[in-house]
Design a protein around this motif. Structure first.
Motif, mmCIF file in Angstrom:
data_model
loop_
_atom_site.group_PDB
_atom_site.id
_atom_site.type_symbol
_atom_site.label_atom_id
_atom_site.label_comp_id
_atom_site.label_asym_id
_atom_site.label_seq_id
_atom_site.Cartn_x
_atom_site.Cartn_y
_atom_site.Cartn_z
ATOM 1 N N LEU A 134 1.210 -1.171 0.028
ATOM 2 C CA LEU A 134 -0.298 -0.323 0.328
ATOM 3 C C LEU A 134 0.809 1.054 -0.256
ATOM 4 C CD1 LEU A 134 -3.094 -0.640 2.723
ATOM 5 C CD2 LEU A 134 -3.424 -0.002 0.075
ATOM 6 N N GLN A 135 2.330 1.494 1.182
ATOM 7 C CA GLN A 135 2.767 2.290 0.439
ATOM 8 C C GLN A 135 3.463 2.381 -0.354
ATOM 9 O OE1 GLN A 135 5.376 2.040 3.995
ATOM 10 N NE2 GLN A 135 7.157 2.931 2.905
ATOM 11 N N TYR A 136 3.527 1.770 -1.480
ATOM 12 C CA TYR A 136 3.344 2.724 -2.801
ATOM 13 C C TYR A 136 2.837 3.438 -3.147
ATOM 14 C CZ TYR A 136 8.501 -0.349 -2.700
ATOM 15 O OH TYR A 136 9.048 -0.471 -2.946
ATOM 16 N N TYR A 137 1.225 3.145 -3.069
ATOM 17 C CA TYR A 137 0.484 3.550 -4.017
ATOM 18 C C TYR A 137 0.049 4.881 -3.489
ATOM 19 C CZ TYR A 137 -0.147 -1.142 -6.268
ATOM 20 O OH TYR A 137 0.318 -1.259 -7.433
ATOM 21 N N ILE A 138 -0.313 4.727 -1.450
ATOM 22 C CA ILE A 138 -0.390 6.391 -0.974
ATOM 23 C C ILE A 138 0.585 7.564 -1.273
ATOM 24 C CG2 ILE A 138 1.140 6.329 0.921
ATOM 25 C CD1 ILE A 138 -0.922 7.169 3.211
ATOM 26 N N ALA A 140 0.450 8.683 -4.451
ATOM 27 C CA ALA A 140 -0.207 9.118 -5.418
ATOM 28 C C ALA A 140 -0.619 10.064 -4.687
ATOM 29 C CB ALA A 140 -0.993 8.091 -6.179
ATOM 30 N N TYR A 141 -0.757 10.499 -3.293
ATOM 31 C CA TYR A 141 -1.772 11.844 -2.304
ATOM 32 C C TYR A 141 -0.952 11.893 -1.877
ATOM 33 C CZ TYR A 141 -4.873 8.406 -4.580
ATOM 34 O OH TYR A 141 -6.016 7.336 -5.442
ATOM 35 N N TYR A 147 3.767 12.240 5.306
ATOM 36 C CA TYR A 147 3.662 10.274 4.980
ATOM 37 C C TYR A 147 4.178 10.561 6.564
ATOM 38 C CZ TYR A 147 3.582 5.190 5.222
ATOM 39 O OH TYR A 147 3.691 4.060 5.866
ATOM 40 N N GLN A 203 -9.129 10.073 -0.209
ATOM 41 C CA GLN A 203 -8.651 8.756 -0.318
ATOM 42 C C GLN A 203 -6.931 8.613 -0.120
ATOM 43 O OE1 GLN A 203 -9.872 10.577 -3.160
ATOM 44 N NE2 GLN A 203 -9.770 9.510 -5.357
ATOM 45 N N MET A 207 -5.869 5.880 2.785
ATOM 46 C CA MET A 207 -5.046 4.868 3.223
ATOM 47 C C MET A 207 -4.452 5.007 4.143
ATOM 48 S SD MET A 207 -4.307 4.863 -0.736
ATOM 49 C CE MET A 207 -2.974 3.477 -1.167
ATOM 50 N N GLN A 256 7.376 -7.412 -7.276
ATOM 51 C CA GLN A 256 8.220 -6.148 -6.992
ATOM 52 C C GLN A 256 9.269 -6.023 -8.431
ATOM 53 O OE1 GLN A 256 7.960 -3.375 -3.994
ATOM 54 N NE2 GLN A 256 6.179 -3.320 -3.651
#
Lengths: 348, 348
Positions: A134-138, A140-141, A147, A203, A207, A256
């Motif tokens: 999930l860390q890779y996607y957060i 984006a926001y 973070y 979002q 997350m 990955q």
């Protein structure tokens, strides 16, 4: 619940026993003396593992800053994580070999296990894997400094899940201290651009909260697993935790970094700092397990928060970091929180 | 000491009395009932004056922002201060006239006094005058936002002097809460340029600390004066406080604004906002005295800190202020501090 009983003994009765010694009360019974010395040993062990975790976590952050200064991460993070799990596994086995040689193999320290015992061990490793993905996607926001600030939600989620899952109670003062710990850590990390965090989209918030819950749940669940069988040797418990860690991290390499590993090799980009970081992460990981066994998740959270403060102070000398007024205020709040947590316990 | 005894009664016994009512305890004695109702009245009066102080202080800060938005201060601040003291004096006299008409003149509410009683009244007014004069010089060393932050040292100096001079004790939790109040208020006021405060010269720090001690001492000393004679009517006590306030503020006009007053007139630059501010300051001043009489300096400090937070929140709606993450964190810490102060009291 078995783990609750043990922990209750661990946490609540020790201070009273210590108090009795310091007051020089009349101890006229060998059994009582043994119990007191046992309590004293447990307290010493708890302090030792907490101290080790704090020092290892601080040096961990310093190593990360150091390796970043030396350049970007050139190695695959997933291979490093896999090696951390492997090293922890090897260290647990080495400790077990020593114990077997000294005390012989018995029911508590044998590796042989039942499905009922082992079935729960993959869960924390799986939760951490999901969190790391999930860390890779957060990102984006939220940006990286944002973070860092949102990660403090961990503190609150750990406290809440600790209460719900382990059914252990914190006093009112301790809850207040816990909120302060979260506010203080965040304040200490404030930078001129921190206000951007407030503009995080829904979002991003969802997350961040899900990740905090995953990581809090993994921590509390690990404590539940370890405390459920208090007689079981911690090195056996660690061995199983880390074996599943190895398996899930191997999966992460596949997901990955498969191409990088095949094309450039498993150890591409490793330096002496990388090796130091792997050793440090492995030792910190073992310290975390020990803290779960002999103390609890609350102690772990305090320990890593104090480590964050120590890191910043050491960085002033090592990297000429500038300490801000916000850091000073945050540190004050964290210190008061640690104090309140300790006096809150006695007032229960 | 007389004021200690009274205050002790004021603060410590009330909650228990209240508790008895809420538990529906059997009250079978008219005297006891009277005492309980008395306690309830005292508690109500204490809450009322604290609430009034909080609301008046918030609206005071909002009026200041409003008047600044409308332009710079065109009037002489010293003349406004003098009028505030005069209005407070007049209001105290008006209140006394009503009381005399209703209850007649007696030993407690007569204006006639002894040298021994009156001799202490000039001291707070003199301390405030020295502090206000120092305020002009500190700006050579600290800028205005920095001074706003350093002013929070008031909180600590009030707590320490309250302990030393009034010999009243705070519990460990209450001390922790007090440090948090100071840290929280400062955090809430953090701006991107707040770090400059850390570069304040030694002279700046010394002056800020001296000013904090002067203002803390003036507050605590006023409480000592008012509580020393608990039977004395508060309006008489206020009358004497404000008469000396008028005298010392007249001196301040001579020292600072003599030329402006002679050349442009006493009321030059006054607008309707100025008049509103004078009325508000006078009412806040009376509320402070009432809080000193029926509560204490600690309640006063909490009340004005909470007012600071309320002001910022109201300003969001009135002036489209932007609330920072630092403000949110500071408010959290202040709220926890208020909570800890209240539960700290019960655990004494």
């Amino acid at each position: 619940m078995e783990y609750r009983k043990i922990n209750h003994q661990d946490k609540d009765e020790e201070p009273e026993v210590d108090l009795e010694i310091s007051r020089g009360g009349t101890v006229n019974n060998v059994a009582a003396l043994g119990e007191i010395l046992g309590g004293k040993t447990q307290w010493k062990r708890k302090s030792l593992v907490t101290f080790a975790l704090t020092v290892l976590t601080s040096s961990q952050a310093i190593l990360i800053v150091w390796s970043k200064r030396a350049g970007k991460y050139e190695y695959s993070v997933t291979t490093a994580n896999f090696l951390v799990e492997t090293l922890k596994c090897a260290l647990s086995l080495a400790a077990l070999l020593r114990i077997w040689r000294k005390d012989g193999i018995n029911e508590d320290n044998r590796l042989h296990t039942t499905v009922e015992e082992i079935i729960v061990y993959p869960i924390p490793a799986l939760l951490y894997l999901v969190k790391n993905l999930l860390q890779y996607y957060i990102f984006a926001y939220v940006d990286a400094p944002g973070y860092q600030i949102l990660k403090n939600l961990n503190i609150i989620s750990t406290g809440v899940l600790y209460r719900i899952i382990l059914k252990k109670r914190l006093s009112e003062v301790q809850w207040a201290a816990f909120i302060l710990l979260c506010a203080g850590c965040t304040t200490a990390q404030l930078k001129s651009n921190s206000d951007r965090v407030l503009e995080t989209s829904l979002q991003g918030w969802v997350m961040a909260i899900v990740m905090a819950l995953l990581s809090g749940f993994a921590g509390v669940y690990t404590e539940a697993i370890i405390k459920k069988r208090p007689q079981r040797n911690i090195n056996v418990q660690n061995f199983y935790l880390y074996v599943f860690g190895m398996i899930f991290n191997a999966a992460a390499i596949m997901i990955q970094d498969f191409d990088a590993v095949v094309n450039k090799g498993f150890f591409h980009g490793y330096t002496s700092v990388t090796v130091l970081m792997i050793v440090n992460h492995a030792l910190s990981g073992i310290a975390v397990s020990m803290v779960m066994k002999y103390a609890d998740n609350i102690v772990k959270v305090y320990s890593t928060s104090v480590a964050m403060i120590l890191t910043a102070i050491v960085s002033v000398f090592l990297f000429q970091f500038h300490l801000s007024l916000a850091f000073f205020l945050g540190t004050t709040v964290v210190s008061v929180s640690v104090y309140l947590h300790s006096i809150g316990k006695l007032q229960r």
